[in-house]
Write a protein that holds these residues in place. Structure first.
Motif, PDB file in Angstrom:
ATOM      1  N   ARG A 137      -6.335 -72.697  22.404  1.00  6.80           N
ATOM      2  CA  ARG A 137      -6.180 -73.426  23.660  1.00  6.80           C
ATOM      3  C   ARG A 137      -5.797 -74.877  23.359  1.00  6.80           C
ATOM      4  O   ARG A 137      -5.938 -75.751  24.224  1.00  6.80           O
ATOM      5  N   TYR A 140      -0.890 -78.395  21.954  1.00  6.56           N
ATOM      6  CA  TYR A 140      -0.244 -79.401  22.799  1.00  6.56           C
ATOM      7  C   TYR A 140      -0.280 -80.724  22.052  1.00  6.56           C
ATOM      8  O   TYR A 140      -0.985 -80.856  21.035  1.00  6.56           O
ATOM      9  N   ASP A 205       5.057 -64.064  28.350  1.00  2.00           N
ATOM     10  CA  ASP A 205       5.009 -65.414  28.915  1.00  2.00           C
ATOM     11  C   ASP A 205       5.452 -65.359  30.378  1.00  2.00           C
ATOM     12  O   ASP A 205       6.586 -64.971  30.670  1.00  2.00           O
ATOM     13  N   VAL A 207       6.222 -67.664  32.343  1.00  7.80           N
ATOM     14  CA  VAL A 207       7.291 -68.620  32.660  1.00  7.80           C
ATOM     15  C   VAL A 207       8.652 -68.089  32.232  1.00  7.80           C
ATOM     16  O   VAL A 207       9.673 -68.379  32.855  1.00  7.80           O
ATOM     17  N   TYR A 249       0.746 -64.340  30.681  1.00 10.81           N
ATOM     18  CA  TYR A 249       0.034 -65.615  30.743  1.00 10.81           C
ATOM     19  C   TYR A 249       1.057 -66.749  30.737  1.00 10.81           C
ATOM     20  O   TYR A 249       2.142 -66.608  30.170  1.00 10.81           O
ATOM     21  N   ALA A 250       0.668 -67.885  31.314  1.00 11.83           N
ATOM     22  CA  ALA A 250       1.481 -69.113  31.205  1.00 11.83           C
ATOM     23  C   ALA A 250       1.116 -69.783  29.883  1.00 11.83           C
ATOM     24  O   ALA A 250       0.204 -70.608  29.813  1.00 11.83           O
ATOM     25  N   LYS A 251       1.811 -69.446  28.829  1.00  7.96           N
ATOM     26  CA  LYS A 251       1.348 -69.753  27.476  1.00  7.96           C
ATOM     27  C   LYS A 251       1.331 -71.243  27.170  1.00  7.96           C
ATOM     28  O   LYS A 251       0.355 -71.762  26.610  1.00  7.96           O
ATOM     29  N   ALA A 252       2.389 -71.948  27.500  1.00 10.75           N
ATOM     30  CA  ALA A 252       2.415 -73.382  27.189  1.00 10.75           C
ATOM     31  C   ALA A 252       1.371 -74.131  27.999  1.00 10.75           C
ATOM     32  O   ALA A 252       0.671 -75.008  27.479  1.00 10.75           O
ATOM     33  N   ARG A 253       1.229 -73.806  29.269  1.00  9.78           N
ATOM     34  CA  ARG A 253       0.268 -74.513  30.124  1.00  9.78           C
ATOM     35  C   ARG A 253      -1.158 -74.313  29.626  1.00  9.78           C
ATOM     36  O   ARG A 253      -1.997 -75.215  29.725  1.00  9.78           O
ATOM     37  N   LEU A 254      -1.440 -73.149  29.065  1.00  9.67           N
ATOM     38  CA  LEU A 254      -2.778 -72.855  28.567  1.00  9.67           C
ATOM     39  C   LEU A 254      -3.004 -73.355  27.143  1.00  9.67           C
ATOM     40  O   LEU A 254      -4.103 -73.207  26.603  1.00  9.67           O
ATOM     41  N   GLY A 259       2.950 -70.445  23.034  1.00  7.83           N
ATOM     42  CA  GLY A 259       3.715 -71.340  23.900  1.00  7.83           C
ATOM     43  C   GLY A 259       4.351 -72.519  23.198  1.00  7.83           C
ATOM     44  O   GLY A 259       5.329 -73.086  23.680  1.00  7.83           O
TER      45      GLY A 259
END
Length: 301
Positions: A137, A140, A205, A207, A249-254, A259
């Motif tokens: 998680r 980023y 993903d 997105v 899943y929204a991989k980058a956002r999570l 992501g």
């Protein structure tokens, strides 16, 4: 479901995190079970140390396999394992693919294989790192997890676009018995006990969904092990089933590992090692089949 550390409804402070860390024990050897495997890799891979975990740099060096020779005109494929160190077949599936199958694809792709991002988690059979941070998680900018930050920096420094990314994971019975209760205790929230899916599935993903790519992965794995069915709500781990064995899943956002690479084709595999019909080798074989199924699909585009 109560957890022995902390006060229900109150997020952990440093005292509780230290209590949790003190309770962790070394249960297996990263050096003997993972690093030793790198010594027998085929000559078409360079074994590159890209850093070490700050908790114990000598004990936890980090390695990535880079195909050799490198062809700038070819698309690059990334395979990651051991983002959650306790998910054993992700680590050994990445190693098995590199050792046994990768050579078949080197005329079509450059390959990067990072087999174990979280060696402390591998040794202690943990989802988190010693700071009670989930690496998966934490993908980023300015990541709090060195497991994530070091890999992101390494891939960025290569200056290549990632065409496809296979992130190898497991869903285990301990997700409900240990890791989700620990998460609820750490964050001061309520633990929802999800149904553990009996079988293999993948996460696309939301997105940038690639349903045909995911279907090819599922079809390849189905020859090796069974695919998880949806529960009575048409879901797998709380997410709607998009097609057989696939959720999104929204991989980058999570902040998920799948992501950060911004690859056009991304899949997160989920093997179920606690199935009555599964064996450690069967789980490893499923991970290798997933990669091969995805790569074979891309070769036929």
């Amino acid at each position: 479901m109560s957890y022995p550390i902390g006060t229900p409804g109150t997020a952990w402070g440093e005292t509780e995190k230290q209590q949790w860390l003190t309770a962790q024990q070394i249960k297996r050897s990263y050096q003997q079970e993972v690093v030793s495997e790198l010594q027998s890799m085929p000559a078409h891979f360079e074994v590159i140390q890209y850093g070490a975990l700050p908790y114990d740099a000598a004990r936890y060096p980090l390695f990535i396999l880079k195909s050799h020779p490198w062809h700038a005109e070819l698309p690059t494929v990334l395979v990651t394992g051991g983002v959650h160190g306790y998910e054993t077949s992700g680590v050994h599936g990445a190693l098995a693919f590199a050792r046994l199958a990768a050579g078949e694809y080197l005329s079509h792709f450059n390959l990067l294989v990072a087999p174990c991002l979280s060696p402390w988690g591998y040794e202690t059979i943990n989802r988190w790192n010693p700071m009670a941070v989930d690496p998966n998680r934490s993908f980023y900018p300015n990541s709090p997890a060195p497991e994530a930050a070091l890999l992101m920096n390494t891939v960025q420094a290569l200056g290549v676009s990632i065409y496809a990314h296979f992130d190898l994971h497991e869903t285990t019975d301990t997700d409900n018995s240990e890791f989700r209760p620990a998460l609820a205790a750490r964050d001061g929230t309520v633990h929802d006990n999800w149904n553990i899916p009996d079988g293999f599935y993948v996460v696309d993903d939301s997105v940038n969904p690639q349903p045909a790519f995911q279907a090819a992965v599922i079809q390849a794995v189905e020859k090796v092990t069974h695919i998880a069915p949806a529960d009575e709500n048409g879901e797998i781990i709380g997410s709607p089933l998009e097609q057989k064995g696939v959720i999104n899943y929204a991989k980058a956002r999570l902040g998920l590992c799948g992501g950060f690479s911004q690859a056009n084709y991304v899949t997160t595999t989920e093997v179920y090692p606690d199935s009555a019909s599964a064996t450690p080798q069967n789980c490893i074989d499923a991970q290798v089949a997933a990669i091969r199924g995805g790569l074979d699909y891309l070769l036929n585009l």
